[in-house]
Write a protein that holds these residues in place. Structure first.
Motif, short mmCIF file in Angstrom:
data_model
loop_
_atom_site.label_atom_id
_atom_site.label_comp_id
_atom_site.label_asym_id
_atom_site.label_seq_id
_atom_site.Cartn_x
_atom_site.Cartn_y
_atom_site.Cartn_z
N ASN A 3 -12.77 50.17 61.47
CA ASN A 3 -13.25 49.84 62.58
C ASN A 3 -14.94 49.28 62.59
OD1 ASN A 3 -14.63 50.21 65.13
ND2 ASN A 3 -13.92 52.56 65.81
N LYS A 4 -15.19 48.09 63.12
CA LYS A 4 -16.28 47.73 63.44
C LYS A 4 -17.26 48.25 62.99
CE LYS A 4 -15.82 44.64 67.25
NZ LYS A 4 -16.43 43.71 68.13
N ASN A 5 -17.74 49.15 64.03
CA ASN A 5 -18.62 49.99 64.56
C ASN A 5 -18.97 51.48 63.60
OD1 ASN A 5 -18.75 48.49 66.88
ND2 ASN A 5 -17.25 49.71 67.56
N ASN A 6 -17.16 51.63 62.31
CA ASN A 6 -17.67 52.37 61.33
C ASN A 6 -18.75 51.93 60.58
OD1 ASN A 6 -16.70 54.47 62.83
ND2 ASN A 6 -14.17 54.26 61.42
N ALA A 7 -19.51 53.37 59.86
CA ALA A 7 -20.78 53.00 58.64
C ALA A 7 -19.30 52.44 57.34
CB ALA A 7 -20.97 53.72 58.24
N ARG A 8 -20.12 51.48 56.56
CA ARG A 8 -19.27 51.22 55.53
C ARG A 8 -19.56 51.66 54.31
NH1 ARG A 8 -23.23 46.49 51.63
NH2 ARG A 8 -24.59 48.44 51.00
N ARG A 9 -17.61 52.20 53.89
CA ARG A 9 -17.76 52.98 52.58
C ARG A 9 -16.63 52.84 51.84
NH1 ARG A 9 -13.68 57.43 53.79
NH2 ARG A 9 -11.85 56.41 55.75
N THR A 10 -16.92 53.47 50.64
CA THR A 10 -15.06 53.21 49.91
C THR A 10 -14.36 54.38 49.52
OG1 THR A 10 -16.76 51.51 48.55
CG2 THR A 10 -14.72 52.38 47.91
N ALA A 11 -13.13 53.97 50.05
CA ALA A 11 -11.92 55.40 49.66
C ALA A 11 -10.94 55.07 48.93
CB ALA A 11 -11.19 55.58 51.35
N VAL A 12 -10.23 56.07 48.64
CA VAL A 12 -9.41 55.71 47.41
C VAL A 12 -8.14 56.60 47.99
CG1 VAL A 12 -10.61 56.04 45.27
CG2 VAL A 12 -9.61 58.05 46.20
N GLU A 13 -6.85 55.17 47.33
CA GLU A 13 -5.70 56.52 48.32
C GLU A 13 -4.90 56.39 46.94
OE1 GLU A 13 -4.12 53.54 50.60
OE2 GLU A 13 -5.63 52.85 52.25
N VAL A 14 -4.43 57.74 46.89
CA VAL A 14 -3.69 58.27 45.55
C VAL A 14 -1.95 58.50 46.05
CG1 VAL A 14 -3.86 59.86 43.95
CG2 VAL A 14 -6.02 59.40 44.61
N ALA A 15 -1.17 58.47 44.79
CA ALA A 15 0.43 59.08 45.11
C ALA A 15 0.37 59.65 44.22
CB ALA A 15 1.41 57.71 45.96
N PHE A 16 1.47 60.99 44.28
CA PHE A 16 1.91 61.33 42.64
C PHE A 16 3.57 61.31 43.36
CE2 PHE A 16 -1.45 63.69 40.92
CZ PHE A 16 -1.93 62.81 40.32
N ASP A 17 4.51 60.30 42.10
CA ASP A 17 5.98 59.93 42.27
C ASP A 17 6.25 59.44 43.53
OD1 ASP A 17 6.98 60.24 39.82
OD2 ASP A 17 7.20 62.69 40.08
N GLY A 18 5.62 58.56 44.26
CA GLY A 18 5.74 58.10 45.81
C GLY A 18 4.98 58.38 46.79
N ALA A 19 4.45 60.48 46.63
CA ALA A 19 4.43 60.48 47.03
C ALA A 19 2.88 60.47 48.07
CB ALA A 19 4.83 62.24 47.27
N ASP A 20 2.32 60.90 49.03
CA ASP A 20 0.88 60.34 49.44
C ASP A 20 0.21 61.39 48.78
OD1 ASP A 20 -1.61 59.84 49.86
OD2 ASP A 20 -0.91 58.16 51.90
N ILE A 21 -1.06 61.30 48.44
CA ILE A 21 -2.16 62.85 48.29
C ILE A 21 -2.89 62.75 48.77
CG2 ILE A 21 0.26 63.90 46.79
CD1 ILE A 21 -2.01 63.39 44.47
N THR A 22 -3.52 61.92 49.10
CA THR A 22 -4.91 60.97 49.42
C THR A 22 -5.69 62.21 50.67
OG1 THR A 22 -3.83 59.00 49.33
CG2 THR A 22 -6.09 59.45 50.33
N LYS A 23 -4.44 62.83 52.00
CA LYS A 23 -5.45 63.47 51.94
C LYS A 23 -5.77 65.14 51.52
CE LYS A 23 -4.08 62.00 56.73
NZ LYS A 23 -3.41 61.89 57.81
N SER A 24 -4.55 65.53 50.68
CA SER A 24 -4.59 66.77 49.30
C SER A 24 -6.22 66.26 49.14
CB SER A 24 -3.26 66.79 49.31
OG SER A 24 -2.48 67.41 50.47
N ILE A 25 -5.87 65.69 48.28
CA ILE A 25 -6.95 65.58 47.33
C ILE A 25 -8.24 64.75 47.31
CG2 ILE A 25 -6.62 62.80 46.32
CD1 ILE A 25 -6.67 63.79 43.55
N ARG A 26 -8.37 64.53 49.25
CA ARG A 26 -9.60 64.21 49.41
C ARG A 26 -10.94 65.21 48.95
NH1 ARG A 26 -9.07 61.50 54.06
NH2 ARG A 26 -8.34 59.15 53.15
N PRO A 27 -10.58 66.26 49.65
CA PRO A 27 -11.47 67.17 49.65
C PRO A 27 -11.88 68.17 48.42
CG PRO A 27 -9.60 68.27 50.96
CD PRO A 27 -9.37 66.64 50.00
N TYR A 28 -10.88 67.52 46.66
CA TYR A 28 -11.15 67.85 46.12
C TYR A 28 -12.01 67.05 45.26
CZ TYR A 28 -8.84 71.62 47.86
OH TYR A 28 -8.70 72.50 48.20
#
Length: 353
Positions: A3-28
């Motif tokens: 979204n062009k109205n959002n502040a710029r940021r950097t995110a990471v996306e992580v998968a273990f054995d093909g399963a996306d764990i990004t949301k699970s790992i983000r708080p930690y």
């Protein structure tokens, strides 16, 4: 796109054995670091999470710890720089696939470190010692066969392709054997993302620079410049070979500004099997380049930039004797509490070889 109205940021996306764990790992997540090397060293992925509630240690890491000992768990990661330049545009850095190499827990405070590597120490290509006579093979043929036998693919990106009537692999792992052949031929080797890449550094160095680091411009936060002389200041290289009939084949390569009258000229002497004078000259040029390439080096810490990866070139300006074109030998991308940064190691591109 973001979204062009959002502040710029950097995110990471992580998968273990093909399963996306990004949301699970983000708080930690405390930090994620991707280390991209140009040659000889494997790429690495390091993930650090806090574990104040012991969730990772007592529940989520049980399978990972078992997988680390067996080197079976696959890890994938992507760094996404969102809306960095406005307009909702994103820049993506795919880190590739890694195998889980180690898991470590420490504290207090409780922290878990998860490390993956592009070529595990337990991999057959790295551990299994073999003895084999390779007859009537090119280097690309050997590399392709080794890659196929180890569940990998080969990318051969060099115009030179040495031919071996016979070469012996004696109680040596496939990767060590291939590294030796590449070093002797003046060709670089990199193992990444289940791919063996063999390439000519001169071709990579000739590519256009993707970035300029000008002194005082504010595009960097730290820097270090260095000039070395040990094993980096040969003015010429001679390759010679005496064939079975007693004929000596030799050729010499010299640096661009070679001065025959200089008193401090040093010549690198190499004995290697070559078919003719042209092959000897080509090898002498490659080996002279290889030994002289670390005469000038530099390192910089900059705001995160997905364009800065191993093998690309950058320009240094207003750095006096260090001005010129450099190639990135290592790029260390880190996303953490202090934002997104990249540390690059550079070496001066060699002209006239």
């Amino acid at each position: 796109m973001s979204n062009k109205n959002n502040a710029r940021r950097t995110a990471v996306e992580v998968a273990f054995d093909g399963a996306d764990i990004t949301k699970s790992i983000r708080p930690y997540l405390k930090s994620m670091t991707y280390v991209d090397n140009e040659e000889d060293e494997t790429d690495e992925l390091q993930i650090q999470v806090h574990d104040r509630d012991s969730i990772w240690l007592e529940k989520w890491l049980t399978d990972a710890i078992e997988a680390a000992s067996a080197a079976k768990l696959k890890m994938d990661a992507v760094i996404v720089r969102e809306n960095w330049t406005g307009g909702g545009s994103d820049a993506v850095l795919p880190c590739g696939e890694f195998e889980l190499d180690s898991v470590a827990a420490s504290g207090p405070p409780a922290v878990i470190n998860i490390k993956g590597t592009s070529l595990p120490f337990s991999a057959q290509v790295r551990q299994t010692k073999k003895s084999k006579a390779w007859e009537n093979y090119t280097l690309s043929g050997i590399a392709n066969e080794i890659a196929g036998a180890n569940g990998m693919v080969c990318m051969y990106e060099s115009a030179a392709d040495p031919f071996y009537s016979r070469v012996e692999q004696i109680k040596t792992s496939d990767i060590q054997f291939l590294e030796t052949l590449c070093h002797n031929a003046g060709i670089s080797l990199k193992a990444t993302n289940r791919i063996l890449v063999l390439f000519d550094q001169a071709a990579y160095e000739s590519k256009a620079a993707v970035f300029t680091i000008k002194r005082g411009s504010g595009v960097y936060t730290k820097y270090k410049l260095n000039v070395g002389t040990a094993d980096t200041q040969y003015s010429s290289c001679r390759v010679s070979y005496v064939d079975p009939k007693g004929k000596c084949i030799s050729a010499t390569a010299k640096i661009e500004d070679y001065n025959a009258d200089a008193k401090n000229n040093q010549q690198l002497e190499i004995t290697a099997k070559v078919a003719d004078k042209d092959e000897a000259k080509a090898l002498a040029e490659k080996l002279l380049r290889k030994h002289n390439r670390y005469a000038k080096t530099a390192s910089f810490t900059l705001p995160g930039n997905p364009d800065l990866v191993a093998g690309v070139t950058v320009m240094l300006e207003k750095w006096g004797g260090w001005d010129g074109k450099y190639i990135v030998t290592q790029a260390k991308h880190t996303v953490g509490g202090s934002g997104y940064t990249v540390q690059v190691r550079l070496r001066r591109v060699l002209e006239g070889y």
